[in-house]
Design a protein around this motif. Structure first.
Motif, PDB file in Angstrom:
ATOM      1  N   ALA A 109     -76.751  95.336  80.972  1.00 35.13           N
ATOM      2  CA  ALA A 109     -76.002  96.394  80.289  1.00 35.13           C
ATOM      3  C   ALA A 109     -74.698  95.861  79.722  1.00 35.13           C
ATOM      4  O   ALA A 109     -74.326  96.174  78.585  1.00 35.13           O
ATOM      5  CB  ALA A 109     -75.732  97.555  81.256  1.00 35.13           C
ATOM      6  N   MET A 110     -73.986  95.029  80.488  1.00 38.68           N
ATOM      7  CA  MET A 110     -72.722  94.469  79.997  1.00 38.68           C
ATOM      8  C   MET A 110     -72.953  93.531  78.810  1.00 38.68           C
ATOM      9  O   MET A 110     -72.073  93.377  77.969  1.00 38.68           O
ATOM     10  CB  MET A 110     -71.976  93.752  81.118  1.00 38.68           C
ATOM     11  N   GLY A 111     -74.125  92.921  78.738  1.00 35.70           N
ATOM     12  CA  GLY A 111     -74.449  92.079  77.591  1.00 35.70           C
ATOM     13  C   GLY A 111     -74.528  92.861  76.290  1.00 35.70           C
ATOM     14  O   GLY A 111     -74.431  92.294  75.208  1.00 35.70           O
ATOM     15  N   HIS A 112     -74.699  94.162  76.400  1.00 33.69           N
ATOM     16  CA  HIS A 112     -74.769  95.026  75.221  1.00 33.69           C
ATOM     17  C   HIS A 112     -73.414  95.617  74.852  1.00 33.69           C
ATOM     18  O   HIS A 112     -73.325  96.452  73.952  1.00 33.69           O
ATOM     19  CB  HIS A 112     -75.787  96.145  75.457  1.00 33.69           C
ATOM     20  N   VAL A 113     -72.373  95.199  75.558  1.00 32.02           N
ATOM     21  CA  VAL A 113     -71.017  95.651  75.253  1.00 32.02           C
ATOM     22  C   VAL A 113     -70.300  94.510  74.527  1.00 32.02           C
ATOM     23  O   VAL A 113     -70.116  93.436  75.091  1.00 32.02           O
ATOM     24  CB  VAL A 113     -70.243  96.030  76.542  1.00 32.02           C
ATOM     25  N   ALA A 114     -69.937  94.733  73.282  1.00 38.03           N
ATOM     26  CA  ALA A 114     -69.238  93.700  72.518  1.00 38.03           C
ATOM     27  C   ALA A 114     -67.857  93.462  73.108  1.00 38.03           C
ATOM     28  O   ALA A 114     -67.155  94.402  73.482  1.00 38.03           O
ATOM     29  CB  ALA A 114     -69.110  94.119  71.054  1.00 38.03           C
ATOM     30  N   ALA A 115     -67.488  92.187  73.212  1.00 38.89           N
ATOM     31  CA  ALA A 115     -66.194  91.836  73.793  1.00 38.89           C
ATOM     32  C   ALA A 115     -65.535  90.748  72.957  1.00 38.89           C
ATOM     33  O   ALA A 115     -66.219  89.857  72.441  1.00 38.89           O
ATOM     34  CB  ALA A 115     -66.386  91.341  75.227  1.00 38.89           C
ATOM     35  N   PRO A 116     -64.214  90.792  72.840  1.00 39.17           N
ATOM     36  CA  PRO A 116     -63.519  89.706  72.136  1.00 39.17           C
ATOM     37  C   PRO A 116     -63.603  88.421  72.959  1.00 39.17           C
ATOM     38  O   PRO A 116     -63.761  88.462  74.177  1.00 39.17           O
ATOM     39  CB  PRO A 116     -62.078  90.214  72.052  1.00 39.17           C
ATOM     40  N   VAL A 117     -63.520  87.291  72.277  1.00 37.27           N
ATOM     41  CA  VAL A 117     -63.623  85.989  72.937  1.00 37.27           C
ATOM     42  C   VAL A 117     -62.256  85.308  72.891  1.00 37.27           C
ATOM     43  O   VAL A 117     -61.592  85.293  71.860  1.00 37.27           O
ATOM     44  CB  VAL A 117     -64.682  85.104  72.252  1.00 37.27           C
ATOM     45  N   ALA A 118     -61.867  84.743  74.029  1.00 41.50           N
ATOM     46  CA  ALA A 118     -60.582  84.055  74.128  1.00 41.50           C
ATOM     47  C   ALA A 118     -60.757  82.748  74.879  1.00 41.50           C
ATOM     48  O   ALA A 118     -61.669  82.595  75.687  1.00 41.50           O
ATOM     49  CB  ALA A 118     -59.568  84.933  74.861  1.00 41.50           C
ATOM     50  N   VAL A 119     -59.873  81.805  74.599  1.00 40.87           N
ATOM     51  CA  VAL A 119     -59.744  80.611  75.427  1.00 40.87           C
ATOM     52  C   VAL A 119     -58.396  80.723  76.122  1.00 40.87           C
ATOM     53  O   VAL A 119     -57.359  80.871  75.465  1.00 40.87           O
ATOM     54  CB  VAL A 119     -59.836  79.311  74.607  1.00 40.87           C
ATOM     55  N   ILE A 120     -58.441  80.686  77.446  1.00 45.88           N
ATOM     56  CA  ILE A 120     -57.218  80.734  78.243  1.00 45.88           C
ATOM     57  C   ILE A 120     -56.877  79.302  78.633  1.00 45.88           C
ATOM     58  O   ILE A 120     -57.728  78.567  79.125  1.00 45.88           O
ATOM     59  CB  ILE A 120     -57.389  81.619  79.481  1.00 45.88           C
ATOM     60  N   THR A 121     -55.622  78.917  78.399  1.00 45.85           N
ATOM     61  CA  THR A 121     -55.166  77.567  78.731  1.00 45.85           C
ATOM     62  C   THR A 121     -54.008  77.629  79.722  1.00 45.85           C
ATOM     63  O   THR A 121     -53.301  78.639  79.805  1.00 45.85           O
ATOM     64  CB  THR A 121     -54.694  76.811  77.474  1.00 45.85           C
ATOM     65  N   THR A 122     -53.833  76.538  80.444  1.00 48.59           N
ATOM     66  CA  THR A 122     -52.698  76.386  81.353  1.00 48.59           C
ATOM     67  C   THR A 122     -52.358  74.912  81.453  1.00 48.59           C
ATOM     68  O   THR A 122     -53.203  74.054  81.174  1.00 48.59           O
ATOM     69  CB  THR A 122     -52.995  76.973  82.757  1.00 48.59           C
ATOM     70  N   ASP A 123     -51.132  74.621  81.825  1.00 46.73           N
ATOM     71  CA  ASP A 123     -50.702  73.242  82.030  1.00 46.73           C
ATOM     72  C   ASP A 123     -49.534  73.258  83.006  1.00 46.73           C
ATOM     73  O   ASP A 123     -48.746  74.203  83.030  1.00 46.73           O
ATOM     74  CB  ASP A 123     -50.277  72.599  80.706  1.00 46.73           C
ATOM     75  N   GLY A 124     -49.449  72.237  83.809  1.00 44.49           N
ATOM     76  CA  GLY A 124     -48.375  72.131  84.786  1.00 44.49           C
ATOM     77  C   GLY A 124     -48.793  71.204  85.908  1.00 44.49           C
ATOM     78  O   GLY A 124     -49.665  70.354  85.723  1.00 44.49           O
ATOM     79  N   PRO A 125     -48.191  71.366  87.098  1.00 43.54           N
ATOM     80  CA  PRO A 125     -48.478  70.476  88.224  1.00 43.54           C
ATOM     81  C   PRO A 125     -49.963  70.390  88.587  1.00 43.54           C
ATOM     82  O   PRO A 125     -50.439  69.353  89.041  1.00 43.54           O
ATOM     83  CB  PRO A 125     -47.687  71.091  89.387  1.00 43.54           C
ATOM     84  N   ALA A 126     -50.727  71.464  88.380  1.00 47.37           N
ATOM     85  CA  ALA A 126     -52.159  71.475  88.711  1.00 47.37           C
ATOM     86  C   ALA A 126     -53.019  70.890  87.601  1.00 47.37           C
ATOM     87  O   ALA A 126     -54.232  70.776  87.744  1.00 47.37           O
ATOM     88  CB  ALA A 126     -52.618  72.890  89.030  1.00 47.37           C
ATOM     89  N   GLY A 127     -52.412  70.542  86.472  1.00 45.10           N
ATOM     90  CA  GLY A 127     -53.151  69.940  85.367  1.00 45.10           C
ATOM     91  C   GLY A 127     -53.344  70.872  84.192  1.00 45.10           C
ATOM     92  O   GLY A 127     -52.950  72.037  84.214  1.00 45.10           O
ATOM     93  N   ARG A 128     -53.953  70.297  83.162  1.00 45.80           N
ATOM     94  CA  ARG A 128     -54.218  70.993  81.904  1.00 45.80           C
ATOM     95  C   ARG A 128     -55.670  71.457  81.897  1.00 45.80           C
ATOM     96  O   ARG A 128     -56.585  70.642  82.034  1.00 45.80           O
ATOM     97  CB  ARG A 128     -53.963  70.030  80.756  1.00 45.80           C
TER      98      ARG A 128
END
Length: 178
Positions: free
Chosen positions: A23-42
């Protein structure tokens, strides 16, 4: 065949989880890339569960599987950028979903980036980027909901990239007949 009958037939022999995922596959959703960087890495990861949480103060939230190394890095780094993808960013979405193409999976070399103010990476040409400081994380089932205070926003009005029925799409306007 009615929609209800179609849904009921699909659910025969399926678990409630399988029906939920379908059912959730039939719900259109925006696509994003989440990024982070710091002591734990990029790190970067493609997600389709992103939304605003508040306009005053500006806050965003996203859901990420807690098994992902990106989730642990966001928590440790205390920052992230939500880069909303444009319709021409399918290759970037695939890359940060872990699918190698012209570049190895999760390779930042697949696009041009610039450092954000809070510590993540802004995608050059993103529809919108929200540079956030991590305010809160909430465990929900297999995922963690990250909530961030927006420190800086970038906007480039263009057509968004959508995920619908396990594929990428771009929205088409609906014509109104008067």
């Amino acid at each position: 065949m009615s929609t209800q009958a179609s849904v009921s037939q699909h659910g025969q022999g399926s678990s409630e989880r399988d029906l939920f995922v379908a059912a959730m596959g039939h719900v259109a959703a925006p696509v994003a890339v989440i990024t982070t960087d710091g002591p734990a890495g990029r790190f970067g990861i493609t997600v389709s569960s992103v939304t605003s949480a508040s306009a005053d103060p500006p806050m965003m939230m996203a859901c990420i599987n807690r098994r992902s190394p990106a989730f642990a890095a966001i928590i440790e780094n205390g920052c992230f950028v939500i880069n909303m993808l444009s319709h021409d960013h399918v290759g970037i979405a695939e890359n940060f979903a872990g699918r190698a193409g012209a570049f190895p999976a999760f390779d930042f070399g697949c696009a041009a980036w610039k450092p954000g103010q809070a510590g993540g990476w802004l995608l050059d040409g993103a529809l919108a980027s929200f540079d956030c400081t991590l305010e809160q994380s909430v465990d929900v089932g297999t995922h963690g909901v990250i909530i961030g205070g927006v420190r800086h926003t970038c906007l480039r009005p263009t057509m968004t990239l959508l995920h619908f029925r396990r594929a990428f799409h771009r929205p088409e306007p609906v014509l109104h007949n008067s």
